[in-house]
Structure formats: structure tokens, C-alpha cells
Design a protein around this motif. Structure first.
Motif, PDB file in Angstrom:
ATOM      1  N   ALA A   1     -27.818  -3.786   0.010  1.00 51.09           N
ATOM      2  CA  ALA A   1     -26.615  -4.011  -0.788  1.00 51.09           C
ATOM      3  C   ALA A   1     -26.856  -3.802  -2.277  1.00 51.09           C
ATOM      4  O   ALA A   1     -25.922  -3.518  -3.007  1.00 51.09           O
TER       5      ALA A   1
ATOM      6  N   ASN B   1     -23.564 -10.906   9.644  1.00 51.15           N
ATOM      7  CA  ASN B   1     -23.142 -11.682   8.478  1.00 51.15           C
ATOM      8  C   ASN B   1     -21.985 -12.601   8.783  1.00 51.15           C
ATOM      9  O   ASN B   1     -21.881 -13.684   8.250  1.00 51.15           O
TER      10      ASN B   1
ATOM     11  N   PRO C   1     -21.531 -17.067  12.289  1.00 53.16           N
ATOM     12  CA  PRO C   1     -22.555 -18.020  11.850  1.00 53.16           C
ATOM     13  C   PRO C   1     -23.632 -18.281  12.899  1.00 53.16           C
ATOM     14  O   PRO C   1     -24.605 -18.971  12.598  1.00 53.16           O
ATOM     15  N   ALA C   2     -23.489 -17.741  14.088  1.00 52.35           N
ATOM     16  CA  ALA C   2     -24.491 -17.997  15.121  1.00 52.35           C
ATOM     17  C   ALA C   2     -25.722 -17.111  14.992  1.00 52.35           C
ATOM     18  O   ALA C   2     -26.492 -16.998  15.936  1.00 52.35           O
ATOM     19  N   ASN C   3     -25.901 -16.444  13.874  1.00 52.21           N
ATOM     20  CA  ASN C   3     -27.109 -15.645  13.679  1.00 52.21           C
ATOM     21  C   ASN C   3     -27.979 -16.270  12.607  1.00 52.21           C
ATOM     22  O   ASN C   3     -27.474 -16.777  11.619  1.00 52.21           O
ATOM     23  N   ASN C   4     -29.289 -16.202  12.820  1.00 53.78           N
ATOM     24  CA  ASN C   4     -30.136 -16.829  11.806  1.00 53.78           C
ATOM     25  C   ASN C   4     -30.608 -15.837  10.752  1.00 53.78           C
ATOM     26  O   ASN C   4     -31.083 -16.231   9.706  1.00 53.78           O
ATOM     27  N   GLN C   5     -30.489 -14.541  11.007  1.00 55.94           N
ATOM     28  CA  GLN C   5     -30.884 -13.495  10.071  1.00 55.94           C
ATOM     29  C   GLN C   5     -32.355 -13.547   9.704  1.00 55.94           C
ATOM     30  O   GLN C   5     -32.773 -12.991   8.723  1.00 55.94           O
ATOM     31  N   ARG C   6     -33.150 -14.256  10.477  1.00 53.88           N
ATOM     32  CA  ARG C   6     -34.569 -14.281  10.174  1.00 53.88           C
ATOM     33  C   ARG C   6     -35.334 -13.302  11.045  1.00 53.88           C
ATOM     34  O   ARG C   6     -36.529 -13.118  10.882  1.00 53.88           O
TER      35      ARG C   6
ATOM     36  N   GLN D   1     -46.704  -9.269  11.233  1.00 45.18           N
ATOM     37  CA  GLN D   1     -47.201 -10.407  10.452  1.00 45.18           C
ATOM     38  C   GLN D   1     -48.699 -10.300  10.194  1.00 45.18           C
ATOM     39  O   GLN D   1     -49.171 -10.496   9.086  1.00 45.18           O
TER      40      GLN D   1
ATOM     41  N   ARG E   1     -32.184 -10.327   6.923  1.00 46.47           N
ATOM     42  CA  ARG E   1     -31.542 -10.794   5.700  1.00 46.47           C
ATOM     43  C   ARG E   1     -32.040  -9.993   4.504  1.00 46.47           C
ATOM     44  O   ARG E   1     -31.265  -9.542   3.672  1.00 46.47           O
TER      45      ARG E   1
ATOM     46  N   ILE F   1     -30.567  -6.570   4.525  1.00 46.88           N
ATOM     47  CA  ILE F   1     -29.172  -6.510   4.066  1.00 46.88           C
ATOM     48  C   ILE F   1     -29.102  -6.667   2.549  1.00 46.88           C
ATOM     49  O   ILE F   1     -28.373  -5.942   1.866  1.00 46.88           O
ATOM     50  N   ILE F   2     -29.899  -7.596   2.006  1.00 44.34           N
ATOM     51  CA  ILE F   2     -29.871  -7.816   0.557  1.00 44.34           C
ATOM     52  C   ILE F   2     -30.331  -6.556  -0.175  1.00 44.34           C
ATOM     53  O   ILE F   2     -29.707  -6.118  -1.141  1.00 44.34           O
TER      54      ILE F   2
END
Lengths: 362, 386
Positions: B184, B126, B129-134, B167, B177, B180-181
Motif C-alpha cells: 500500500a 482485511n 475480522p476472522a483473519n489474524n494476518q500473521r 524463520q 500484514r 499489505i502495508i
């Protein structure tokens, strides 16, 4: 130097939206969680009212700037002292935005480039624009950058359809209560829009009647965007994550992923934001140096612009080493005393005195 | 002329200095991390294993040559007290800068999640900023390092293989992401796929290993595993928590009279209160569109009565199966279905007294499942061809 109403609209919109996209959303979400959009709306309406009052004042003194008419209304000494507060406000905004741009570039892209170098590049650009063309140059730039910027800002909010969950904004009110919502509004209102620049800019407006309309529309555009951005942020991340994001709009652009193909929109967002920051900084620098030149009676405002920039540079370097001085967003003195004073109290006083003077003349 | 010369010099200096080249790292100075494995290393330490693509090998095999003996990736690992420290130690071993923006998978070993506070893995994702979390997140049985090292027979990189496997099987909502959402949010817990290495011994030579679903781990609020659903129950749970897209289903017909297989698409679920004011009675409705694709029963599907009977039977069967899964999860405690979130929104003031101990309180909620399947098609054959 004249500014058309169209240019004025973009100047106001850009200089407001650049802070709105950077500071207030975080401050509101931190307190009011999923109800932060209400905080933003309340803050926005307050600022709209402030803008309206300020425009009343401006209209009473169409052919004078802030410095001249406060002197006339309140007498030389008091007038000059009061104007100093506005100078301080603009200077603070300049250091704040400059800090935002420089720190952010260091954090995200240029890890090893010296901070001073980035700062110098930006200051040189700003002072050059002001020195060469004054407000004319700045407003022409705004005219070009504005439409692209605002379009991009609005469009990017809707590029996250897959991740939006409308229910994340519920329950309204029950979790937070009015105290949290009002605290959120109180912490964020002052960074939402920037009505005080109108006090100086109105003097340069070509057509005073349409100019005030332009300022109002500019403020409204920003408020609508700010509220919308907060709502979208809630939809995409939910209140728990959102309250931890320091620059939520940037994180929102990083989240965008359409069909695993359109990604990394931040590559567009950051440069546009930097351009907007350039407009904001040069606008503030211009009104500050022009105001100072009237305040001191020293005619050469271009020279003053250079001096202000050097002071700005030195102050920036100093404040950068003083953590408390560089993180004053939630300071009680600023939010509780300075901002209400400059945004509401002084304009209302000026408006009252102006009205009384006009009546007594007639 | 002199002025022009001055300006030209100035712009040249600005041009060369302000482009930010000082900080630029060329692509051939980067090591592209495609997958990351996280293992327990004892004493509050963790071990990170980065699977790094070797671009030269990747391009070689795509030209049509067989993948050959040369590996198309390397795995570098190091231990550290947190993610950043371990990362730095990996970096010390490499000639190229680690680049995590193109990562597709994070695999955490089951052992790690059982012995450590997994929350601390996510702060860096989080904050930096160098992570895309995808990138997707999965748990693996056994060592995540070994998981990174396996050589997949179909894909060049095992992490890409696992990612594609998720997929292609309709499970595309497991990004970091989203994890994490969900984690939380107050009234929902997380369900994570659990993968394992399958020894592909059928082929004779040790050409490679496949990645297989071992189940789905149900995590509680502290991200501890409270139970593991097997693959079948896991799919049902995914459907009930609203992340399902499509899946296959095979059910036996009455009296052991053959089986029926369906493709279920447009999976949906909805949560309602049974009656408006009682938060403890919850009805969970699941919907889907079914296509009959395999029928070994004596039923002739051109007969409308049979179709109606089939639909009724399908509803009942799915209802009982899903209810079983749900009861199983409810006994464990973690509310992976997000019923807490529903109650939070519907009864916000009641929720305030429940949220602190939701894992326990969830057990007391009475949830019943109702299925409503739309039989869209019975395929292109009426009865069985004799």
C-alpha cells in the motif's frame, strides 16, 4: 445522590474514551492521512476549550442542573426548547454507542445470535443500573472499571514495538496541507470528548471546586490518549492502510504479537470496551431521564428511564432498517450545525447572560 | 422468599441465555486450516486448497511412533470467483467449520499471480475480522495445490515446514500484514520468496519432499512479477531492503586462491542522499558484523595485516555484488528497496511529480552501494591446520 470528584473524573474519562477509541480516529485519518494526529490534536484542543466554557457556566449555577438554569436565564419557553437539543444529543449518543456495541458483537463473535437479543441484554443491564442506583451506582461502577480500562488502553498502544516504524509518520504536512488537516479535525472533533454531560453532572458533584478540575483532567486524559493512539496507528500501519480501517484501535489490538506468544489481545480489549460502553450508556440514560423529569415536572425519573429505554429500543430497531439514518457520522448538518451549536454557541450564550445577570445583581 | 425465588429464576434464565452458547462452536466441530494454496483456474476463477490438520493423527505421532502411513492432514480444494466463494465451496464438502485463525502460510502459485489481479485476494483478509494476518505469504512454482499436498519428511505439515524454513533462515518479515502495508505504501514495492518442491530422490523410497527456495520474485505496483532473483541475489536484495537479520556468505579469495566463508549478523542498511538537495543521487549503505568460519586460503588470521586486508577485500566484494543485484532490479523497475519512501519523506514536493510513475522513474535514479563490514572474529583457529 452525590458524586465525588474522583468518581467524576472516571465518569468523564470513560464516557469520552469510549467514543474516542471508536469513531474519530477513522474520520481523521481518512482526510488527513499521516497528519491525522494534528487533526486529533486540533479537535482535542477545541473540545478542551468547550469543556472550559461549559465549566464556567456550571460554576455560575452550582446548585442547579442544565434544565433549571437555562429556564432561569432564557425564560421558560426558550429555555425548554434549547434544552431539548441537548436531550436529542444525548439520545443520539446513546443510539450510536448501542449500535456500535451490538453490530460489533454480531460481526466479530455472535454471527447467528439475533441482534434484538444482544440489544435487549444490554438495555436491560443499563436500565437496571439506572433504576436501582441512579448516578450513585453508575459512578461506583465507573470507579472500578475506569482504572483497568484506561491502563489497558494505554498499555496496549505500546505492545506493537516490533512492527512500529517511526518514519511512517513523515512527511509532516507536505502530503496533505492545511485543508485536509482541518477537514479531518472538523469531521472528528465532536466524537472526541463529551463535555455536555458536565452540564447535568456538576449539580451532583460533592465538591464543586475539585469537580471542575476532575472534568478537565478527564478530558485531557482522553485527548492525550486519542492523539497517542493516532500516532501509534501511523507507526504500525502507515497512512494508506490506516485510512481503510473502520475501527482502527480494534485492528491495532489484533496486530499485537510479541515473540509469537502474546497475541489476540482483542479478547481483553472488547470486554473492557463493552464495560465502558455500559458506563457511557447508563450515564447518558440517567442524565436524560433526570433532565426529562425536571423538564416535564414529573418527579418519578425512574419511570421516565424505563420509558426512554423503550423509545430507545424502538428507535434503534427502526434506524437499523434505515441505512441513511444509522450512518450519520459525516453528516454536514450534525458536524456543521448541531455540534457547534450545542458545544459552543449555547454555552457561550449561557455564560454571557449568566455573567451579565450576576453583574447586575451586584 | 418468593422474591428470592423470582430473582433466582431470572438469573438462571439470563445465565443460560446470555453466555452466547447459541453461537459457540466446539473445538471438535472445527477444521483448523494450517495452510492455504491459491491457484489459477481460468476465466477469472481461482482455486483454493486448504491444508487442514487432522488432530487425531497429529497427537498420535508426537507420542513417539513413526509418522506411519496415515497422513496428518487433508487437502480440500474448490473453485470460485473470489476467496469467499471458494471458501464456501470448500466448506460445503466438510463436516467441520473452517477456522482460518491459526493459518501459518498462504502459498500463491506463480501462474495465478501472472494471470490475475492479485489485489482482489487481499480484501477479504482485511475486511473479515476472522483473519489474524500473521500468516506468511509465499509464491510457489507449479501448482499450489500440489504444494499443499506434499508430505514433508521432517514436519507433519508442509505449510508449517515452509514457515519454519523461512524463520530458521532468518526471513521472518513476510507476514500477510507486512505484505499489505508494503504494497500500500507509495514508494516501495514487494519482494516475495518463491518456493519450489524438491524431489528428495536420494532416499530411495518416496517418503517425502523438501521445500526449497527457488528465488525471490520482484513484484511491481500491480503485483505482477517483473523479475525473479535467484536465491543468492535474493538474499542480497533482502539485506538491501532492510529485512535481513543474518545470512551466510562465501567468497573466493584473490587469484582463485581458496575461499572464505562468513556468518553475517546484525544486517543493517541506510539510505542517504549523496548531497542534500539532489534527489537523484542516492547512497545505500549496508552494515553487518562478520564472523569468519571457514578459511581455505593460505592467510594466517592471527596476523593483523591479513585481517585488515580481509576486511577491505570483504567490503569491496560485497559492494560490487550488491551493486550488481541492485542494478539488475533497477532495470526491471520495481523499487523493492523503499528508496521511493525515503525520497517521499525527504523531498515530499518533488515526490508528488514522481509517484504516479515511480516504476519508470526509479530507473533514472542513480543508486550506489557502500558496504561497511565489521570483522568481529576470525574464529578459533589462526591459520589452517596442516
Amino acid at each position: 445522590m452525590k458524586v465525588s470528584s474522583y468518581q467524576l473524573y472516571w465518569l468523564v474519562t470513560i464516557s469520552s474514551i469510549v467514543t474516542t477509541s471508536y469513531l474519530p480516529i477513522h474520520l481523521a485519518v481518512e482526510q488527513a492521512r499521516q497528519d491525522s494526529w494534528i487533526s486529533m490534536l486540533l479537535g482535542g484542543l477545541t473540545m478542551l476549550f468547550v469543556t472550559w466554557v461549559i465549566l464556567r457556566v456550571c460554576k455560575q449555577h452550582e446548585d442547579k442542573t442544565l434544565v433549571t438554569f437555562t429556564k432561569e436565564l432564557l425564560g421558560t419557553v426558550l429555555g425548554k426548547i434549547l434544552v431539548l437539543v441537548y436531550f436529542l444529543l444525548w439520545f443520539r449518543q446513546m443510539t450510536m454507542i448501542a449500535k456500535g456495541t451490538v453490530d460489533f458483537q454480531n460481526l466479530v463473535m455472535l454471527h447467528n445470535t439475533p441482534m434484538v437479543f444482544i440489544l435487549l441484554c444490554m438495555l436491560a443491564l443499563v436500565v437496571y443500573a439506572v433504576y436501582k442506583g441512579g448516578i450513585t451506582a453508575v459512578s461506583r461502577c465507573a470507579e472500578i472499571i475506569g482504572p483497568i480500562l484506561v491502563l489497558m488502553f494505554f498499555v496496549q498502544l505500546f505492545l506493537n514495538p516490533e512492527d512500529m516504524n517511526v518514519k511512517r509518520i513523515l512527511p509532516v504536512y507536505a502530503d496533505t496541507g492545511w485543508l485536509a488537516i482541518l477537514t479531518g479535525a472538523f469531521n472528528s472533533y465532536s466524537y472526541l470528548t463529551d463535555p455536555t454531560i458536565a452540564l447535568m453532572l456538576f449539580f451532583f458533584a460533592e465538591n464543586k471546586r475539585t469537580a471542575s478540575r476532575a472534568v478537565i483532567w478527564g478530558t485531557m486524559t482522553t485527548i492525550v490518549w486519542g492523539v497517542l493512539a493516532t500516532i501509534v496507528l501511523m507507526f504500525v500501519t502507515g497512512p494508506q492502510i490506516a485510512s481503510q480501517l473502520v475501527v482502527p484501535v480494534y485492528s491495532l489490538t489484533k496486530y499485537i504479537s510479541i515473540l509469537n506468544f502474546i497475541q489476540n489481545i482483542d479478547a481483553f480489549y472488547i470486554p473492557l470496551w463493552l464495560l465502558a460502553a455500559f458506563i457511557k450508556l447508563s450515564l447518558c440514560l440517567f442524565i436524560l431521564s433526570y433532565g426529562l423529569s425536571e423538564w416535564t415536572g414529573f418527579r418519578n425519573w425512574k419511570l421516565i428511564a424505563w420509558i426512554v429505554t423503550s423509545v430507545w429500543f424502538v428507535f434503534y430497531i427502526y434506524s437499523n432498517h434505515n441505512i441513511r439514518l444509522s450512518f450519520t457520522l459525516k453528516s454536514m448538518y450534525l458536524n456543521g450545525v448541531l455540534y457547534p451549536f450545542v458545544y459552543l454557541v449555547i454555552p457561550l450564550i449561557l455564560w454571557m447572560i449568566g455573567t451579565i445577570k450576576q453583574r447586575s445583581k451586584a | 422468599m418468593r422474591r428470592f425465588f423470582q430473582m433466582a429464576c431470572l438469573s438462571f434464565i439470563l445465565l443460560s441465555t446470555s453466555a452466547g452458547c447459541t453461537d459457540f462452536v466446539e473445538p471438535n466441530q472445527l477444521a483448523f486450516v494450517i495452510g492455504t494454496g491459491i491457484d489459477d483456474a481460468g476465466k477469472d476463477m481461482l482455486e483454493i486448497s486448504h491444508q487442514i490438520a487432522l488432530p487425531s493423527q497429529l497427537s498420535g505421532s508426537s507420542k513417539g511412533g513413526s509418522s506411519g502411513d496415515s497422513e496428518s492432514f487433508i487437502v480440500i480444494s474448490a473453485k470460485g470467483k473470489n476467496v469467499f466463494e471458494a471458501n464456501e465451496r470448500v466448506q460445503r464438502k466438510l463436516s467441520r467449520r473452517l477456522m482460518t485463525s491459526h493459518r501459518t502460510l498462504i502459498a500463491i502459485s506463480q501462474e495465478y499471480i501472472e494471470h490475475n489481479n492479485t489485489n482482489k485476494l487481499f480484501d477479504k483478509l482485511n475486511r473479515d475480522p476472522a483473519n489474524n494476518q500473521r500468516d506468511n505469504i509465499v509464491l510457489v512454482k507449479g501448482s499450489a495445490k500440489d504444494f499443499m499436498k506434499i508430505k514433508h519428511p521432517l514436519e507433519q505439515l508442509s505449510s508449517i515446514a515452509s514457515n519454519k524454513e523461512l524463520q530458521i533462515n532468518g526471513m521472518n518479515n513476510y507476514s500477510i500484514r507486512q505484505f499489505i502495508i508494503e504494497h500500500a505504501s507509495e514508494g516501495a514495492r514487494v519482494l516475495v520468496p518463491l518456493l519450489q518442491i524438491e524431489n528428495n530422490d536420494g532416499k530411495g523410497n518416496e517418503k517425502g519432499n523438501l521445500v526449497q527456495f527457488a528465488g525471490h520474485a520482484v513484484l511491481n505496483n500491480e503485483l505482477k512479477i517483473k523479475g525473479i532473483l535467484d536465491d543468492n541475489d535474493g538474499l542480497e536484495a533482502i539485506w538491501m531492503l532492510g529485512k535481513g537479520t543474518f545470512q551466510g556468505l562465501t567468497i573466493p579469495w584473490k587469484n582463485g586462491n581458496g575461499t572464505l566463508s562468513f556468518r553475517l549478523t546484525h544486517l543493517e542498511r541506510r539510505i542517504h542522499s549523496v548531497n542534500g538537495n539532489d534527489p537523484k543521487q542516492i547512497l545505500l549503505t549496508v552494515k553487518a558484523q562478520a564472523y569468519l568460519l571457514d578459511n581455505t586460503t593460505p592467510l594466517d588470521m592471527s596476523d593483523v595485516d591479513n585481517m585488515i586486508e580481509l576486511k577491505k577485500y570483504l567490503d569491496e566484494k560485497i559492494q560490487t555484488d550488491l551493486q550488481d543485484t541492485l542494478n539488475k532490479v533497477q532495470q526491471w523497475g520495481p523499487d523493492i528497496f523503499g528508496i521511493g519512501e525515503y525520497l517521499h519523506r525527504k523531498h515530499p514536493y518533488w515526490w508528488k511529480s514522481q509517484r504516479d510513475d515511480w516504476d519508470e522513474n526509479f530507473k533514472k535514479i542513480n543508486v550506489s552501494v557502500k558496504a561497511d563490514i565489521q570483522l568481529r572474529s576470525t574464529g578459533t583457529s589462526a591459520g589452517q591446520v596442516e
